[in-house]
Design a protein around this motif. Structure first.
Motif, short mmCIF file in Angstrom:
data_model
loop_
_atom_site.label_atom_id
_atom_site.label_comp_id
_atom_site.label_asym_id
_atom_site.label_seq_id
_atom_site.Cartn_x
_atom_site.Cartn_y
_atom_site.Cartn_z
N LEU A 19 0.86 -1.17 0.00
CA LEU A 19 0.00 0.00 0.00
C LEU A 19 0.90 1.22 0.00
CD1 LEU A 19 -2.89 1.10 0.16
CD2 LEU A 19 -2.71 0.97 2.64
N ASN A 20 0.79 2.03 -1.05
CA ASN A 20 1.60 3.24 -1.19
C ASN A 20 0.72 4.44 -0.86
OD1 ASN A 20 3.94 1.85 -2.17
ND2 ASN A 20 2.87 1.61 -4.11
N ILE A 21 1.11 5.18 0.17
CA ILE A 21 0.31 6.30 0.66
C ILE A 21 1.10 7.58 0.51
CG2 ILE A 21 -0.90 7.26 2.66
CD1 ILE A 21 -0.97 4.38 3.80
N GLY A 22 0.46 8.60 -0.04
CA GLY A 22 1.05 9.93 -0.12
C GLY A 22 0.46 10.81 0.96
N VAL A 23 1.31 11.56 1.65
CA VAL A 23 0.85 12.38 2.77
C VAL A 23 1.57 13.73 2.73
CG1 VAL A 23 0.62 12.53 5.29
CG2 VAL A 23 0.62 10.30 4.17
N THR A 24 0.79 14.80 2.91
CA THR A 24 1.44 16.10 3.09
C THR A 24 1.97 16.15 4.52
OG1 THR A 24 -0.66 17.11 3.74
CG2 THR A 24 -0.02 17.33 1.42
N TYR A 25 2.98 16.95 4.72
CA TYR A 25 3.63 17.01 6.03
C TYR A 25 2.66 17.37 7.14
CZ TYR A 25 7.81 16.84 3.17
OH TYR A 25 8.76 16.46 2.28
N SER A 26 1.68 18.21 6.85
CA SER A 26 0.74 18.65 7.90
C SER A 26 -0.17 17.53 8.39
CB SER A 26 -0.09 19.83 7.40
OG SER A 26 -0.76 19.48 6.21
N PHE A 27 -0.34 16.47 7.60
CA PHE A 27 -1.21 15.37 8.00
C PHE A 27 -0.44 14.21 8.65
CE2 PHE A 27 -4.22 17.52 5.34
CZ PHE A 27 -5.43 17.26 5.94
N SER A 28 0.83 14.35 8.78
CA SER A 28 1.66 13.29 9.35
C SER A 28 1.18 12.83 10.73
CB SER A 28 3.12 13.74 9.40
OG SER A 28 3.90 12.78 10.03
N PRO A 29 0.88 13.75 11.66
CA PRO A 29 0.44 13.30 12.99
C PRO A 29 -0.87 12.51 12.97
CG PRO A 29 1.04 15.63 13.03
CD PRO A 29 1.04 15.21 11.60
N ILE A 30 -1.76 12.85 12.06
CA ILE A 30 -3.04 12.16 11.96
C ILE A 30 -2.83 10.72 11.48
CG2 ILE A 30 -5.23 12.11 10.70
CD1 ILE A 30 -5.03 15.19 10.59
N LEU A 88 2.10 12.05 -8.31
CA LEU A 88 2.28 10.62 -8.01
C LEU A 88 0.95 9.87 -8.14
CD1 LEU A 88 4.67 10.71 -4.91
CD2 LEU A 88 5.24 10.00 -7.24
N LEU A 89 -0.11 10.49 -7.67
CA LEU A 89 -1.43 9.87 -7.75
C LEU A 89 -1.88 9.76 -9.21
CD1 LEU A 89 -3.72 8.80 -5.97
CD2 LEU A 89 -4.69 11.09 -5.96
N ARG A 90 -1.65 10.80 -9.98
CA ARG A 90 -2.02 10.78 -11.39
C ARG A 90 -1.28 9.67 -12.14
NH1 ARG A 90 -0.48 12.17 -16.00
NH2 ARG A 90 1.47 13.13 -15.40
N LYS A 91 -0.01 9.44 -11.77
CA LYS A 91 0.81 8.39 -12.40
C LYS A 91 0.55 7.02 -11.78
CE LYS A 91 4.92 11.21 -13.28
NZ LYS A 91 6.33 11.32 -12.84
N ARG A 92 -0.32 6.97 -10.77
CA ARG A 92 -0.66 5.73 -10.06
C ARG A 92 0.53 5.14 -9.32
NH1 ARG A 92 -5.25 2.35 -12.89
NH2 ARG A 92 -5.28 1.67 -10.75
N GLU A 93 1.42 6.01 -8.84
CA GLU A 93 2.56 5.57 -8.05
C GLU A 93 2.22 5.52 -6.56
OE1 GLU A 93 6.09 7.77 -9.11
OE2 GLU A 93 5.74 7.44 -11.25
N VAL A 94 1.10 6.12 -6.19
CA VAL A 94 0.56 5.98 -4.83
C VAL A 94 -0.89 5.54 -4.98
CG1 VAL A 94 2.08 7.67 -3.70
CG2 VAL A 94 -0.09 8.44 -4.66
N ASP A 95 -1.38 4.82 -3.95
CA ASP A 95 -2.76 4.33 -3.98
C ASP A 95 -3.75 5.40 -3.55
OD1 ASP A 95 -2.20 1.57 -4.77
OD2 ASP A 95 -1.13 1.50 -2.86
N PHE A 96 -3.34 6.22 -2.58
CA PHE A 96 -4.17 7.34 -2.17
C PHE A 96 -3.30 8.39 -1.49
CE2 PHE A 96 -4.37 4.74 1.65
CZ PHE A 96 -4.33 5.66 2.69
N VAL A 97 -3.89 9.57 -1.36
CA VAL A 97 -3.19 10.71 -0.76
C VAL A 97 -4.03 11.26 0.38
CG1 VAL A 97 -2.44 13.09 -1.17
CG2 VAL A 97 -1.95 11.33 -2.87
N LEU A 98 -3.37 11.55 1.48
CA LEU A 98 -4.02 12.22 2.60
C LEU A 98 -3.50 13.65 2.61
CD1 LEU A 98 -5.88 11.90 5.06
CD2 LEU A 98 -3.88 11.20 6.39
N ALA A 99 -4.40 14.59 2.26
CA ALA A 99 -3.99 15.99 2.11
C ALA A 99 -5.23 16.86 2.14
CB ALA A 99 -3.25 16.17 0.78
N PHE A 100 -5.01 18.17 2.09
CA PHE A 100 -6.14 19.08 1.94
C PHE A 100 -6.71 18.88 0.54
CE2 PHE A 100 -3.70 21.29 5.27
CZ PHE A 100 -4.71 21.41 6.22
#
Length: 177
Positions: A93-104, A134-146
């Motif tokens: 499972l490849n997850i993309g995360v912005t730095y601000s969502f790291s604690p969540i 990365l999401l557009r290229k399907r290199e991550v499965d989902f992104v947690l971000a604003f």
């Protein structure tokens, strides 16, 4: 060549008996014989020597047997792996995360890892624009971000929670009013 034919050949080779093999495979003896004959025709060689009372492997049959057994074993492993993926008990499972969502994400990931210990997690901490690429290229499965301010082609977003942003200041601070 079909897996079914290999399965039939292996069973006859192991039992050296068409009648016994057909009972174990729940097929008629004629079906079993016909399928093995088709396999022999495809290889262009006899795999089994048949007589009215016995069955023996030919040299080609003896040579082929361990490969047929390995092929059937590998096919079973393949089925098991796909079933494991469908049950989410293995995989990546490849997850993309912005730095601000790291604690969540941290607490949720710990729970996920306990529930699915064989799933490999890869976390990408990047700015929003890079994550969307990365999401557009399907290199991550989902992104947690604003949520993106503009729609991104091929990307669907869902609001996970509503949160009000507040400025917190001391009671006597000039911005307190």
């Amino acid at each position: 060549m079909e897996l079914r034919q290999l399965k039939y050949f292996v069973k006859v080779a192991e039992t050296l008996n068409f009648s016994e093999a057909s009972k174990m495979l729940n097929v008629t003896q004629s079906t079993l014989s016909q399928q093995i004959k088709q396999l022999e025709n495809e290889f262009g060689t006899q795999l089994l020597m048949r007589s009215s009372h016995s069955v023996m492997l030919t040299e080609a049959g003896a040579e082929m047997l361990p490969y047929a057994q390995k092929t059937l074993h590998d096919a079973e492993i393949c089925i098991d792996r796909v079933n494991d993926l469908n049950r989410i008990s293995i995989g990546t499972l490849n997850i993309g995360v912005t730095y601000s969502f790291s604690p969540i994400l941290t607490e949720t990931l710990l729970s996920f890892m306990k529930m699915y210990p064989k799933v490999k997690l890869t976390i990408f901490y990047k700015p929003m624009a890079e994550l969307m690429e990365l999401l557009r290229k399907r290199e991550v499965d989902f992104v947690l971000a604003f949520r993106p301010t503009l729609p991104v082609d091929g990307v669907e977003s869902h609001i996970l929670f509503q949160n009000c942003l507040s400025a917190v200041v001391g009671e006597y601070h000039p911005l307190a009013t």
